[in-house]
Design a protein around this motif. Structure first.
Motif, PDB file in Angstrom:
ATOM      1  N   MET B  13     -15.784  -4.438 -14.850  1.00  0.00           N
ATOM      2  CA  MET B  13     -14.844  -3.198 -14.743  1.00  0.00           C
ATOM      3  C   MET B  13     -14.446  -3.014 -16.286  1.00  0.00           C
ATOM      4  O   MET B  13     -13.963  -3.735 -16.973  1.00  0.00           O
ATOM      5  CB  MET B  13     -13.453  -3.345 -13.884  1.00  0.00           C
ATOM      6  CG  MET B  13     -14.112  -3.869 -12.508  1.00  0.00           C
ATOM      7  SD  MET B  13     -14.634  -2.647 -11.418  1.00  0.00           S
ATOM      8  CE  MET B  13     -13.372  -1.480 -11.426  1.00  0.00           C
ATOM      9  N   GLU B  15     -12.014  -2.101 -17.883  1.00  0.00           N
ATOM     10  CA  GLU B  15     -10.445  -2.079 -18.035  1.00  0.00           C
ATOM     11  C   GLU B  15      -9.945  -2.672 -19.160  1.00  0.00           C
ATOM     12  O   GLU B  15     -10.537  -3.448 -19.877  1.00  0.00           O
ATOM     13  CB  GLU B  15      -9.849  -2.404 -16.626  1.00  0.00           C
ATOM     14  CG  GLU B  15     -10.357  -3.970 -16.465  1.00  0.00           C
ATOM     15  CD  GLU B  15      -9.735  -4.306 -14.953  1.00  0.00           C
ATOM     16  OE1 GLU B  15     -10.122  -3.696 -14.178  1.00  0.00           O
ATOM     17  OE2 GLU B  15      -9.774  -5.657 -14.949  1.00  0.00           O
ATOM     18  N   SER B  17      -8.299  -5.088 -21.649  1.00  0.00           N
ATOM     19  CA  SER B  17      -8.157  -6.783 -21.855  1.00  0.00           C
ATOM     20  C   SER B  17      -9.499  -7.364 -21.190  1.00  0.00           C
ATOM     21  O   SER B  17      -9.515  -8.635 -21.193  1.00  0.00           O
ATOM     22  CB  SER B  17      -6.906  -7.196 -21.511  1.00  0.00           C
ATOM     23  OG  SER B  17      -6.870  -7.423 -20.143  1.00  0.00           O
ATOM     24  N   ALA B  20     -11.231  -9.345 -24.036  1.00  0.00           N
ATOM     25  CA  ALA B  20     -10.256 -10.562 -24.289  1.00  0.00           C
ATOM     26  C   ALA B  20     -10.743 -11.376 -23.287  1.00  0.00           C
ATOM     27  O   ALA B  20     -10.696 -12.942 -23.530  1.00  0.00           O
ATOM     28  CB  ALA B  20      -8.827 -10.166 -24.281  1.00  0.00           C
ATOM     29  N   ARG B  21     -10.595 -11.132 -21.833  1.00  0.00           N
ATOM     30  CA  ARG B  21     -11.018 -12.300 -20.859  1.00  0.00           C
ATOM     31  C   ARG B  21     -12.351 -12.994 -21.428  1.00  0.00           C
ATOM     32  O   ARG B  21     -12.428 -14.188 -21.124  1.00  0.00           O
ATOM     33  CB  ARG B  21     -10.811 -11.511 -19.479  1.00  0.00           C
ATOM     34  CG  ARG B  21      -9.626 -11.222 -18.964  1.00  0.00           C
ATOM     35  CD  ARG B  21      -9.793 -10.641 -17.531  1.00  0.00           C
ATOM     36  NE  ARG B  21      -8.769  -9.748 -17.221  1.00  0.00           N
ATOM     37  CZ  ARG B  21      -7.420  -9.947 -17.105  1.00  0.00           C
ATOM     38  NH1 ARG B  21      -7.010 -11.247 -17.116  1.00  0.00           N
ATOM     39  NH2 ARG B  21      -6.405  -8.896 -16.905  1.00  0.00           N
ATOM     40  N   ARG B  29     -13.225 -22.567 -23.841  1.00  0.00           N
ATOM     41  CA  ARG B  29     -13.746 -23.580 -23.254  1.00  0.00           C
ATOM     42  C   ARG B  29     -14.900 -24.054 -24.355  1.00  0.00           C
ATOM     43  O   ARG B  29     -15.716 -24.874 -23.788  1.00  0.00           O
ATOM     44  CB  ARG B  29     -14.646 -23.115 -21.733  1.00  0.00           C
ATOM     45  CG  ARG B  29     -13.638 -22.802 -20.879  1.00  0.00           C
ATOM     46  CD  ARG B  29     -14.281 -22.752 -19.620  1.00  0.00           C
ATOM     47  NE  ARG B  29     -13.171 -22.436 -18.487  1.00  0.00           N
ATOM     48  CZ  ARG B  29     -12.721 -23.500 -17.740  1.00  0.00           C
ATOM     49  NH1 ARG B  29     -13.330 -24.784 -17.760  1.00  0.00           N
ATOM     50  NH2 ARG B  29     -11.807 -23.156 -16.923  1.00  0.00           N
ATOM     51  N   GLU B  61     -25.059 -23.037 -17.681  1.00  0.00           N
ATOM     52  CA  GLU B  61     -24.799 -22.936 -16.125  1.00  0.00           C
ATOM     53  C   GLU B  61     -23.154 -22.774 -15.956  1.00  0.00           C
ATOM     54  O   GLU B  61     -22.724 -21.981 -15.293  1.00  0.00           O
ATOM     55  CB  GLU B  61     -25.267 -24.294 -15.571  1.00  0.00           C
ATOM     56  CG  GLU B  61     -25.055 -23.925 -13.937  1.00  0.00           C
ATOM     57  CD  GLU B  61     -25.191 -25.334 -13.074  1.00  0.00           C
ATOM     58  OE1 GLU B  61     -26.134 -26.150 -13.596  1.00  0.00           O
ATOM     59  OE2 GLU B  61     -24.686 -25.752 -11.908  1.00  0.00           O
ATOM     60  N   GLN B  62     -22.554 -23.555 -16.703  1.00  0.00           N
ATOM     61  CA  GLN B  62     -20.960 -23.534 -16.769  1.00  0.00           C
ATOM     62  C   GLN B  62     -20.532 -22.063 -17.244  1.00  0.00           C
ATOM     63  O   GLN B  62     -19.683 -21.259 -16.603  1.00  0.00           O
ATOM     64  CB  GLN B  62     -20.357 -24.538 -17.588  1.00  0.00           C
ATOM     65  CG  GLN B  62     -19.756 -25.690 -16.721  1.00  0.00           C
ATOM     66  CD  GLN B  62     -18.821 -25.562 -15.582  1.00  0.00           C
ATOM     67  OE1 GLN B  62     -17.746 -24.912 -15.652  1.00  0.00           O
ATOM     68  NE2 GLN B  62     -19.197 -25.907 -14.255  1.00  0.00           N
ATOM     69  N   LYS B  65     -21.073 -19.366 -14.416  1.00  0.00           N
ATOM     70  CA  LYS B  65     -20.192 -19.646 -13.385  1.00  0.00           C
ATOM     71  C   LYS B  65     -18.738 -19.173 -14.093  1.00  0.00           C
ATOM     72  O   LYS B  65     -18.272 -18.423 -13.067  1.00  0.00           O
ATOM     73  CB  LYS B  65     -20.238 -21.036 -12.877  1.00  0.00           C
ATOM     74  CG  LYS B  65     -21.506 -21.319 -12.098  1.00  0.00           C
ATOM     75  CD  LYS B  65     -21.465 -22.930 -11.660  1.00  0.00           C
ATOM     76  CE  LYS B  65     -22.329 -23.416 -10.469  1.00  0.00           C
ATOM     77  NZ  LYS B  65     -22.565 -24.858 -10.332  1.00  0.00           N
ATOM     78  N   GLN B  66     -18.566 -19.595 -15.184  1.00  0.00           N
ATOM     79  CA  GLN B  66     -17.131 -19.104 -15.401  1.00  0.00           C
ATOM     80  C   GLN B  66     -16.823 -17.807 -15.767  1.00  0.00           C
ATOM     81  O   GLN B  66     -16.017 -17.083 -15.355  1.00  0.00           O
ATOM     82  CB  GLN B  66     -16.694 -19.867 -16.625  1.00  0.00           C
ATOM     83  CG  GLN B  66     -16.705 -21.409 -16.442  1.00  0.00           C
ATOM     84  CD  GLN B  66     -15.232 -22.088 -15.635  1.00  0.00           C
ATOM     85  OE1 GLN B  66     -14.455 -21.106 -15.353  1.00  0.00           O
ATOM     86  NE2 GLN B  66     -15.403 -23.168 -15.369  1.00  0.00           N
ATOM     87  N   LYS B  69     -16.328 -16.100 -12.451  1.00  0.00           N
ATOM     88  CA  LYS B  69     -15.155 -16.387 -11.731  1.00  0.00           C
ATOM     89  C   LYS B  69     -14.136 -15.386 -12.229  1.00  0.00           C
ATOM     90  O   LYS B  69     -12.973 -14.957 -11.431  1.00  0.00           O
ATOM     91  CB  LYS B  69     -14.614 -17.759 -12.453  1.00  0.00           C
ATOM     92  CG  LYS B  69     -14.696 -18.706 -11.069  1.00  0.00           C
ATOM     93  CD  LYS B  69     -14.142 -20.064 -11.475  1.00  0.00           C
ATOM     94  CE  LYS B  69     -12.578 -20.369 -11.732  1.00  0.00           C
ATOM     95  NZ  LYS B  69     -12.462 -21.597 -11.674  1.00  0.00           N
ATOM     96  N   ILE B  71     -12.082 -12.320 -12.509  1.00  0.00           N
ATOM     97  CA  ILE B  71     -11.755 -11.221 -11.403  1.00  0.00           C
ATOM     98  C   ILE B  71     -12.696  -9.929 -11.664  1.00  0.00           C
ATOM     99  O   ILE B  71     -12.983  -9.342 -10.767  1.00  0.00           O
ATOM    100  CB  ILE B  71     -10.209 -11.013 -11.148  1.00  0.00           C
ATOM    101  CG1 ILE B  71      -9.521 -12.300 -10.887  1.00  0.00           C
ATOM    102  CG2 ILE B  71     -10.421  -9.840  -9.922  1.00  0.00           C
ATOM    103  CD1 ILE B  71      -9.968 -12.945  -9.606  1.00  0.00           C
ATOM    104  N   PRO B  72     -12.637  -9.271 -13.279  1.00  0.00           N
ATOM    105  CA  PRO B  72     -13.095  -7.924 -13.197  1.00  0.00           C
ATOM    106  C   PRO B  72     -14.648  -8.034 -13.161  1.00  0.00           C
ATOM    107  O   PRO B  72     -15.405  -7.157 -13.741  1.00  0.00           O
ATOM    108  CB  PRO B  72     -12.564  -7.354 -14.369  1.00  0.00           C
ATOM    109  CG  PRO B  72     -11.576  -8.658 -15.137  1.00  0.00           C
ATOM    110  CD  PRO B  72     -11.930  -9.779 -14.181  1.00  0.00           C
ATOM    111  N   THR B  73     -15.484  -9.434 -13.362  1.00  0.00           N
ATOM    112  CA  THR B  73     -16.696  -9.600 -13.329  1.00  0.00           C
ATOM    113  C   THR B  73     -17.307  -8.981 -11.838  1.00  0.00           C
ATOM    114  O   THR B  73     -17.065  -9.619 -10.990  1.00  0.00           O
ATOM    115  CB  THR B  73     -17.011 -10.901 -13.716  1.00  0.00           C
ATOM    116  OG1 THR B  73     -16.658 -11.340 -14.802  1.00  0.00           O
ATOM    117  CG2 THR B  73     -18.652 -11.165 -13.746  1.00  0.00           C
ATOM    118  N   LEU B  74     -18.522  -8.090 -12.035  1.00  0.00           N
ATOM    119  CA  LEU B  74     -19.240  -7.713 -11.075  1.00  0.00           C
ATOM    120  C   LEU B  74     -20.570  -8.345 -10.896  1.00  0.00           C
ATOM    121  O   LEU B  74     -20.850  -9.094  -9.962  1.00  0.00           O
ATOM    122  CB  LEU B  74     -19.492  -6.292 -11.134  1.00  0.00           C
ATOM    123  CG  LEU B  74     -20.282  -5.627 -10.006  1.00  0.00           C
ATOM    124  CD1 LEU B  74     -19.415  -5.534  -8.787  1.00  0.00           C
ATOM    125  CD2 LEU B  74     -20.816  -4.331 -10.381  1.00  0.00           C
TER     126      LEU B  74
END
Lengths: 563, 156
Positions: B13, B15, B17, B20-21, B29, B61-62, B65-66, B69, B71-74
């Motif tokens: 999305m 939007e 930040s 930054a996410r 990580r 792979e991580q 997956k991360q 995870k 929230i704004p990732t389509l």
């Protein structure tokens, strides 16, 4: 309906069914507190530190399964909340924290009590929001609660600038959530479940490995059923204590660094690990290359990122434990012979008889393990047990007869000292009919000791049992074992008069040095029903055993420590 | 474990930040970022982030997956069959041999895009490996400044 942003926040909380909010006011959140003053739909508990507010909301959530709510102001109020957020995040606890922020026009100017809350909390929240337009506020509140409790649960922060809470706008609370990018998966893949059930049928030495996800998914009954008709031996993680019930003959115990012998040997020898809602934490696995070395792994988890993160998985199943275990039971019910695993159960029983979870009791000094067993005998199922972090936490996990999920509340992932007392306040608010006991140590209790005042003011009768060894015990134990007894900064001989401290805040204090005094104090505390400290002098140098030294293989346990 | 290079597209999305996410996830990580580009996707509320990273297969792979995870990732696309391009701007002094430079740029599908009183600016857009070769080749003409644009990729 026209209302201010502050009113919208309160309205949203009411619509979400919130009954208790834990918090602490300050400049940037005053508008919301003004609305809290005017309403009587929910109760606000004023903790004496923001960290305690967040832990209390967390304890409430763990005890009830509902979303915990905490409220703090900007800047230092918010930074104090961070430890609470990180604690909840590590243990996947559903929580919404609302923080005040400086007005939009001041953001980025280093304003008074300004800190980048979304920036700081990004790695320790499931999601966070900075509300920059009043029109977004109702939707954001709705989404925050939705995100907190769905999928893999977790804390969500909503950071609201002061001018947004003062501004007026139209309030329509959305009925539904529509986040196109967030669609948690609940139903496990049928084909994978089928394959997994075939593997269970074929296994000779299967082992159920139960984690905190089973508690979060409210799947304990189903997991007991699965274990029972297959007669499958079971181990629990620290977070899953209570799922199987202490008296369950299929429960071997807790595994990991301070797991019992039979559990750790079972994991070392099993040919099929059936992992339900566990995440292969390093405190559980020990040396990874030796962990479950002879086993295939079935891993059921709602979070795909947990699967294959540390251990290679043969049967990955992404989904909610409840739904997946229901399917597994369907697949296995009439098609599994409990006799298949009979010899495996016998081997494990022999292991347990060889080195049962035990300790050497004493007539001269109270052993901490005795105290925990005694609490179990006196209050058992009736109590909710919270704990802080350290030796007392491990002894509680090892020796308390937990009989149901949500009876055991502790900070497993982050290991937060100071968690137990405020979490106990939250648990008691959520479950007023239960006796709530915080098992703590003389180190941990001082990290949120100000909550004595909160507990007194709101008459929240939490019993704190301080297993007092005048040491930062767990670190001291490591120093004994691995640092040649150089007790660097772990001697806590200098300490307050705990009895007087409790009494000065309106509670009761008990100093206990004998078993008789212990019984009397606990019985009296339950009867008096006000917050108390039971300060128990325990054996100073008692160690938590068995122990798998950090990085060692699970089967290499220190079973005894001789001076 | 053997490290592999991987190009990953993340559709998010558009939007505040969100970048930054994504970048915070890599920093927090301990994942590597070789390059990162981001731009809005036309006529949508989405942005396309292209990340070049490296790590063991397990780490890759991580990472996906991360990223999923958040929230704004389509969508997260781990590219396999792709067209991959990178753009670079190079500034040379005006007294360099301009016809040589022009020839060099042409060899890499680029050219001179701006000429001033005392400098000339060239642009090349090509596969990342070829961009690297181009930059290497420019060294003998004493480039004043080199600005690489980061990799963008599209699945075939």
């Amino acid at each position: 309906m026209q209302m201010s942003g502050a009113q919208m926040v309160c309205e949203a909380l009411i619509i979400e069914g919130v009954q208790t909010v834990f918090g602490y006011p300050g400049g940037a959140i005053m508008n919301i507190y003004d609305e809290i003053y005017k309403q009587d739909s929910f109760e606000h508990i004023l903790n004496r530190h923001e960290q305690a507010s967040v832990h209390a909301a967390d304890g409430y959530a763990r005890a009830t399964g509902k979303v915990g709510v905490a409220m703090v102001t900007s800047g230092p109020g918010f930074t104090n909340a961070i430890t609470g957020l990180a604690t909840a995040y590590m243990d996947s606890i559903p929580m919404v924290v609302i923080s005040g922020q400086v007005p939009l026009s001041l953001i980025g100017t280093d304003g008074f009590q300004e800190v980048d809350a979304v920036g700081i909390s990004r790695p320790c929240t499931k999601h966070n929001y900075l509300v920059s337009d009043l029109a977004d506020l109702p939707r954001i509140m709705k989404e925050a609660f939705h995100i907190a409790k769905t999928g893999r649960a977790g804390p969500v922060l909503v950071d609201i600038p002061k001018d947004i809470t003062a501004e007026f706008g139209n309030f329509i609370y959305p009925k539904d959530v529509n986040i196109p990018t967030y669609k948690p998966k609940y139903k496990g893949n049928e084909r994978q479940i089928k394959k997994a059930s075939e593997a269970i049928k074929k296994a000779k030495k299967p082992l159920l490995y139960i984690g905190g996800g089973v508690v979060l998914s409210n799947a304990s009954e189903l997991v007991r059923e699965l274990a029972d008709f297959g007669q499958i031996p079971t181990v629990e993680t620290l977070m899953a204590r209570g799922v199987m019930g202490a008296k369950n003959p299929l429960l071997l115990g807790m595994l990991g660094m301070h797991g019992n012998y039979a559990s750790n040997m079972a994991m070392s020898e099993t040919d099929l690990v059936i992992s339900l809602g566990a995440r292969f934490d390093d405190r559980v696995t020990g040396k990874l290359s030796e962990f479950a070395k002879y086993a295939d792994v079935i891993h059921v988890d709602i979070d795909p990122a947990n699967i294959g993160k540390l251990v290679n998985v043969d049967y990955p199943i992404v989904g909610d434990i409840t739904l997946v275990v229901e399917k597994l039971i369907e697949q296995l019910k009439d098609d599994i012979n409990p006799d298949n695993y009979k010899s495996w159960r016998e081997v494990l029983n022999r292991y347990d008889n060889l080195h049962p979870q035990s300790y050497n009791d004493s007539d001269e000094v109270i052993k901490p393990q005795w105290a925990i067993e005694r609490i179990g005998e006196l209050v058992g199922e009736d109590a909710i047990i919270t704990s802080d972090v350290g030796q007392h936490q491990m002894w509680a996990a090892q020796h308390y007869p937990f009989d149901r999920p949500r009876q055991w509340i502790n900070s497993g992932g982050l290991g937060t000292m100071g968690f137990g007392f405020p979490a106990a306040l939250g648990a008691k608010k959520g479950c007023p009919d239960k006796i709530v006991i915080n098992i703590t140590g003389d180190g941990s209790i001082l990290m949120n000791v100000q909550e004595l005042v909160t507990a007194s003011e709101y008459k929240i009768p939490v019993i704190n049992i301080i297993l007092n060894n005048h040491f930062l015990g767990m670190v001291r134990q490591w120093q004994t074992f691995f640092y040649d007894k150089r007790y660097s900064e772990t001697d806590l001989s200098y300490q307050p008069n705990f009895k007087a401290l409790a009494e000065s805040c309106g509670g009761i204090g008990y100093d206990v040095t004998t078993k008789e005094e212990f019984d009397e104090a606990l019985k009296d505390a339950i009867e008096k029903d006000i917050v108390c400290f039971i300060n128990v002098a325990v054996d100073r140098f008692e160690n938590v055993l068995p122990m798998v030294p950090s990085g060692g293989a699970l089967y290499n346990m220190l079973l005894d420590h001789k001076e | 474990m053997q490290k592999v290079r991987r190009v990953i597209s993340v559709i998010v999305m558009n939007e505040s930040s969100v970048l930054a996410r994504v970048s915070g996830l890599f920093a927090g990580r301990g994942y590597n970022i070789e390059s990162l580009t981001v731009a809005p996707i036309p006529e949508s509320q989405l942005s396309h982030i292209t990340i070049v990273t490296n790590g063991s297969e397990k780490v890759i792979e991580q990472i996906t997956k991360q990223l999923n995870k958040l929230i704004p990732t389509l969508k997260v696309i781990e590219h396999e069959e792709m067209v991959e391009k990178e753009m670079v701007l190079v500034k040379f002094p005006i007294d360099a041999n301009l016809s040589d430079i022009q020839a060099l740029c042409s060899a890499y599908n680029g050219g001179i895009v701006n000429v001033g009183l005392d400098m000339v600016i060239t642009m090349v857009a090509d596969e990342p490996v070829r961009v690297k070769n181009f930059i290497e080749a420019t060294k003998r003409y004493n480039p004043i400044e080199i600005v690489r644009g980061g990799v963008v990729a599209i699945e075939r």
